[in-house]
Write an enzyme that holds these catalytic residues in place. Structure first.
Site, PDB file in Angstrom:
ATOM      1  N   GLU A 172      45.084  41.606  47.767  1.00  0.00           N
ATOM      2  CA  GLU A 172      44.217  40.441  47.901  1.00  0.00           C
ATOM      3  C   GLU A 172      44.968  39.232  48.459  1.00  0.00           C
ATOM      4  O   GLU A 172      44.385  38.196  48.699  1.00  0.00           O
ATOM      5  CB  GLU A 172      43.617  40.090  46.530  1.00  0.00           C
ATOM      6  CG  GLU A 172      42.120  39.908  46.591  1.00  0.00           C
ATOM      7  CD  GLU A 172      41.493  39.778  45.199  1.00  0.00           C
ATOM      8  OE1 GLU A 172      40.448  39.183  45.118  1.00  0.00           O
ATOM      9  OE2 GLU A 172      42.064  40.293  44.217  1.00  0.00           O
ATOM     10  N   GLU A 194      42.803  29.045  32.930  1.00  0.00           N
ATOM     11  CA  GLU A 194      43.555  29.160  31.676  1.00  0.00           C
ATOM     12  C   GLU A 194      44.384  30.447  31.674  1.00  0.00           C
ATOM     13  O   GLU A 194      45.541  30.450  31.262  1.00  0.00           O
ATOM     14  CB  GLU A 194      42.589  29.127  30.480  1.00  0.00           C
ATOM     15  CG  GLU A 194      41.978  27.757  30.232  1.00  0.00           C
ATOM     16  CD  GLU A 194      41.024  27.293  31.332  1.00  0.00           C
ATOM     17  OE1 GLU A 194      40.359  28.151  31.965  1.00  0.00           O
ATOM     18  OE2 GLU A 194      40.957  26.073  31.590  1.00  0.00           O
ATOM     19  N   GLN A 210      32.995  45.736  44.188  1.00  0.00           N
ATOM     20  CA  GLN A 210      34.085  45.951  43.243  1.00  0.00           C
ATOM     21  C   GLN A 210      33.572  45.978  41.800  1.00  0.00           C
ATOM     22  O   GLN A 210      33.042  44.975  41.330  1.00  0.00           O
ATOM     23  CB  GLN A 210      35.086  44.797  43.401  1.00  0.00           C
ATOM     24  CG  GLN A 210      36.312  44.884  42.533  1.00  0.00           C
ATOM     25  CD  GLN A 210      37.280  43.741  42.838  1.00  0.00           C
ATOM     26  OE1 GLN A 210      36.858  42.607  43.056  1.00  0.00           O
ATOM     27  NE2 GLN A 210      38.558  44.031  42.873  1.00  0.00           N
ATOM     28  N   GLY A 211      33.743  47.106  41.122  1.00  0.00           N
ATOM     29  CA  GLY A 211      33.251  47.224  39.744  1.00  0.00           C
ATOM     30  C   GLY A 211      34.369  47.142  38.722  1.00  0.00           C
ATOM     31  O   GLY A 211      34.789  48.138  38.143  1.00  0.00           O
ATOM     32  N   TYR A 212      34.876  45.920  38.523  1.00  0.00           N
ATOM     33  CA  TYR A 212      35.954  45.706  37.552  1.00  0.00           C
ATOM     34  C   TYR A 212      35.431  45.011  36.297  1.00  0.00           C
ATOM     35  O   TYR A 212      35.509  45.522  35.205  1.00  0.00           O
ATOM     36  CB  TYR A 212      37.053  44.831  38.159  1.00  0.00           C
ATOM     37  CG  TYR A 212      38.057  45.555  39.022  1.00  0.00           C
ATOM     38  CD1 TYR A 212      37.851  46.872  39.427  1.00  0.00           C
ATOM     39  CD2 TYR A 212      39.222  44.919  39.427  1.00  0.00           C
ATOM     40  CE1 TYR A 212      38.780  47.521  40.218  1.00  0.00           C
ATOM     41  CE2 TYR A 212      40.160  45.568  40.221  1.00  0.00           C
ATOM     42  CZ  TYR A 212      39.938  46.864  40.618  1.00  0.00           C
ATOM     43  OH  TYR A 212      40.854  47.493  41.394  1.00  0.00           O
ATOM     44  N   SER A 213      34.909  43.784  36.483  1.00  0.00           N
ATOM     45  CA  SER A 213      34.538  42.939  35.335  1.00  0.00           C
ATOM     46  C   SER A 213      33.408  43.545  34.523  1.00  0.00           C
ATOM     47  O   SER A 213      32.523  44.204  35.073  1.00  0.00           O
ATOM     48  CB  SER A 213      34.098  41.565  35.820  1.00  0.00           C
ATOM     49  OG  SER A 213      35.170  40.903  36.406  1.00  0.00           O
ATOM     50  N   SER A 241      30.012  40.976  43.405  1.00  0.00           N
ATOM     51  CA  SER A 241      29.592  40.328  44.656  1.00  0.00           C
ATOM     52  C   SER A 241      29.047  41.375  45.612  1.00  0.00           C
ATOM     53  O   SER A 241      29.633  42.450  45.757  1.00  0.00           O
ATOM     54  CB  SER A 241      30.784  39.645  45.339  1.00  0.00           C
ATOM     55  OG  SER A 241      31.395  38.753  44.465  1.00  0.00           O
TER      56      SER A 241
END
Lengths: 396, 390
Positions: free
Chosen positions: A251, A375, A131-134, A168
């Site tokens: 998810e 948070e 997964q290429g999000y962050s 990951s």
């Protein structure tokens, strides 16, 4: 649809248990209770072989529509499968990102061509996705996407430049789904595209990140003129955020059942350790063990509430708290595991029953950070569930 | 228990919840609570009558054969949650959740026929003399003694904390008979019986010291004895703890709602308190605890409604619901005081009422610490610490 099981469902349970008992043996026996978050570096090649064995038994993608290679099993049966799989010590699934995230997204938003091209490899356990999000610097501000994609008119391909992080299993995957900015000057949620990109090409470099555990399961992924065909954009260019968010919606639910079964096993390991060290006789530690057991029960009930609400089409309040709840529960379990071990907990041994507890302690530190920090979770609860005012944000 | 539990509410269940919410919002606002708690009897008899007779709430969990509606603990929990939200001062908990439950769990048809129809129709107040300590009911801790006589029984004992003990018209009393647990029904007018109300910190629920100095009881006073009585009382403890947890859930929710309303109005440093992240996060933490408690209570109430639930399962469900609810209620009441600032410390504002109810309930029908020990004992497969003194 219902969450209640029937007699034939119970026969199905026996079938799953029997299959696991027959197949998780021989060269696969060492995979019992291995893999999963914190232990993803365990036997990757063997776990891929296991995925293909699962596929041969038609145990992959069991909830997917038949038309896409699934078995369309009821929610109750999917829960049973997850329970029995975990009870038997079934290893962490290498294919879970494809099966639970990308596949359902393609089924809902992908073109017929994308579905034909990509779904069979997921079902067969031969194609692995990450997964290429962050992105670095973005943290939980997921919409702060800097990775750029432009359509090259000459070749009809998307050209991608930028960097993703905390990816990951990138080292064990062939494909990545990437959220990239395709409209120059756009900000935040708009102007994004959702792309399917092959990792094995000259413009892509995967660098492992060594973590607090000493092992590497997260990676940095660098794109320097990486290419993918125009047809590998899911949904309309510019509307990638919508696709990305739909994917995150998948998810929920079943993956939590799976996770809880692993947590139950981990709690049992903590109890075993407590008996071995005598910590089971210490009232303060017993109280924490009891609290962990009751907390796990609550986590299970949280999930049943969420799934019941989803089935009846309600938007439920507890869905907002699940991430915060399980991540803190798990972090507490990690600390409890170490306190149960006492001084021995510091010593690294080759005994996996010990290593596992140390892994839980260290890796669970990431639980309250990944997929939205605690948070951010509290902001979401306050603003979306409780309707409190949004944080003032400076203009960018 | 088998199968998966669907946690969605039926239309009827939603109706019971919403009707209770509307009725109590109108009938038990803060002013009415304060009036009732400061009155001599500690509750408003007119409201109690409306709850029992008009709304039919006392009939909820009572069998149809005894004039009840035979609804499940899911409905009882929904109702108690609404009562907890409004801090209703009434003998409902003692009468229905404790006394009626003990009678039903005893399986004694004669005793049920004698008392339950009048409880169901809202005309009889009752209570159960247990929950003396935070550990709940424990056969090993029964101190009252009964012995057989020619005309029935003589019972002697004293009970320090009996909810609504001074207002009850009949008291269910556990005692040792032939060295084993037994349960008696003792009318309030029995000669010798004394019930002295305590001055409590929590004024919204009265408790009394009940003393029985060798009182004479007729043969029909015996409701259950031996293993039957022990099991009935154990199950009653668990079911009442689940009901109390539901009540605490409602209290916790109201603490959050009161706080949200206050911080949305109050302006400091040129913005509402609600716009400060420090305040938002504290409110969000309250919701995390409230919603996890709601899951625990819902799960426990569903489990308690299953016909084949074992006593051990019931006790574990109660441990789960009550430990989470007691902690959540206390946490939310404490946060409500803090987030109200100076006025949160005053008698005039409501957080103090919830704070005191939260503390009192924590000590009753199993403290969170002892309930966690119960869960540990179940998980670790030993029970040597189970009856430790709190």
């Amino acid at each position: 649809m219902t969450l209640a099981t029937t007699d034939t469902d119970e026969a199905f349970r026996a079938e799953v248990a029997q299959w696991m008992q027959t197949h998780l043996v021989g060269r696969f026996a060492c995979l019992r209770h291995r893999g999963g978050p914190g232990d993803e570096d365990a036997y990757p090649a063997l776990r891929k072989a296991w995925e293909q064995l699962l596929a041969a038994g038609r145990w992959t993608c069991i909830g997917w529509p038949r038309a896409h290679g699934g078995r369309e099993l009821s929610v109750a049966r999917q829960i049973i499968f997850h329970e029995e799989y975990a009870r038997a010590g079934g290893p962490g699934r290498m294919g879970h990102l494809g099966e639970t995230l990308l596949g359902p997204t393609l089924i809902a938003h992908g073109s017929a061509e994308q579905q034909r091209r990509f779904l069979p490899g997921i079902v067969a356990g031969t194609d692995y996705w990450c997964q290429g999000y962050s992105e670095p610097g973005a943290g939980s501000d997921l919409a702060n996407v800097q990775t750029r994609a432009r359509l090259d008119a000459d070749t009809g391909e998307w050209v991608i430049d930028g960097q993703k992080v905390w990816t990951s299993l990138a080292q064990d995957s062939q494909w990545i789904f990437v959220l990239a900015r395709c409209e120059a000057g756009s900000r935040g949620h708009s102007g994004l595209v959702f792309l399917l990109v092959a990792l094995d090409q000259p413009g892509v470099e995967v660098r492992p990140i060594r973590q607090i555990t000493g092992t590497c399961e997260f990676n940095e992924v660098f794109f320097d003129g990486a290419r993918t065909p125009a047809a590998h954009a899911v949904g309309a260019p510019g509307e990638g955020w919508k696709v990305a968010m739909a994917l995150l919606g998948f998810e929920r639910g079943l993956s939590w059942i799976d996770q809880q079964m692993h947590f139950e096993h981990q709690l049992a390991l903590v109890c075993d350790a407590a008996r071995a060290t005598g910590a089971d006789q210490v009232p303060a530690l017993r109280a924490r063990i009891g609290h962990a057991a009751l907390g796990l029960k609550v986590m299970h009930y949280n999930t049943l509430r969420t799934m019941s609400a989803q089935l009846s089409g309600e938007l439920s309040r507890e869905a907002y708290i699940n991430k915060h709840y399980w991540s803190h529960w798990h972090r507490d379990l990690g600390k409890l595991a170490m306190d149960v071990l006492g001084l021995e907990g510091d010593i690294l041994l080759d005994d996996f029953s010990r290593t596992r507890l140390q892994q839980i302690f260290l890796f669970s530190r990431s639980d309250t950070i990944v997929a939205g920090t605690s948070e951010i979770q509290l902001n979401i609860i306050a603003e979306r569930a409780l309707g409190m005012p949004k944080e003032p944000r400076p203009a960018r | 228990m088998s199968g998966y539990v669907d946690f969605s509410l039926s239309a009827d269940q939603r109706m019971i919840r919403d009707a209770a919410a509307d009725f109590l919002a109108a009938q038990s606002p803060s002013g009415a609570v304060r009036q009732a708690m400061e009155s001599e009897r500690g509750f408003d008899p007119a409201l109690w009558t409306r709850m029992g007779v008009e709304m039919g709430w006392c009939a909820l969990p009572i069998a149809e054969a005894c004039g009840g509606l035979a609804l499940s603990w899911v409905e009882v929990a929904l109702l108690l949650e609404q009562m907890g939200r409004r801090l209703v001062c009434s003998p409902y908990f003692a009468t229905v959740c404790l006394a009626a439950t003990a009678l039903q769990e005893s399986g004694n048809a004669t005793a049920c026929a004698a008392w339950l129809p009048r409880i169901a129709d809202g005309t009889l107040r009752a209570t159960l003399a247990f929950g003396e300590t935070g550990i709940g009911w424990d056969p090993a801790r029964v101190t009252a003694i009964a012995r057989r006589t020619d005309s029935g029984f003589v019972l002697e004992g004293s009970f320090r904390h009996v909810p609504d003990g001074a207002q009850a018209e009949v008291l269910l009393v556990p005692a040792l008979l032939d060295q084993s647990p037994a349960l008696f029904a003792v009318p309030a007018g029995t000669p010798g019986l004394r019930a002295t109300e305590h001055r409590g910190m929590d004024l919204t629920r009265r408790t009394a010291e009940v003393v029985l100095p060798e009182v004479q009881l007729p043969p029909e006073a015996l409701v259950a004895e031996g293993g039957r009585a022990a099991t009935a009382l154990q199950r009653t403890e668990a079911l009442a703890a689940i009901a109390l947890a539901a009540e605490q859930l409602g209290g916790a929710q109201q603490c959050l709602d009161l706080t949200l309303a206050y911080v949305a109005e109050r302006v400091q440093f040129g913005r509402t308190l609600a716009s400060f992240q420090a305040v938002k996060h504290r409110c969000a933490e309250m919701m995390v605890r409230i919603e996890s408690t709601r899951s625990a209570v819902t799960g426990a109430a569903r489990a308690a409604s299953e016909a084949d639930v074992t006593t051990a399962e019931l006790l574990l469900e109660a441990a789960c619901a009550k430990s989470f609810a007691s902690d959540a209620f206390f946490f939310c009441a404490q946060e409500a005081i803090q987030l109200h600032g100076g006025v949160g410390f005053t008698w005039e504002y409501d957080p103090q009422l919830y704070f005191k109810r939260a503390q009192a309930g924590t000590q009753w029908l199993g403290t969170p610490d002892l309930l966690r020990e119960r869960a540990a004992a179940a998980l670790l497969g030993d029970a040597q610490h189970l009856s430790c003194t709190p």
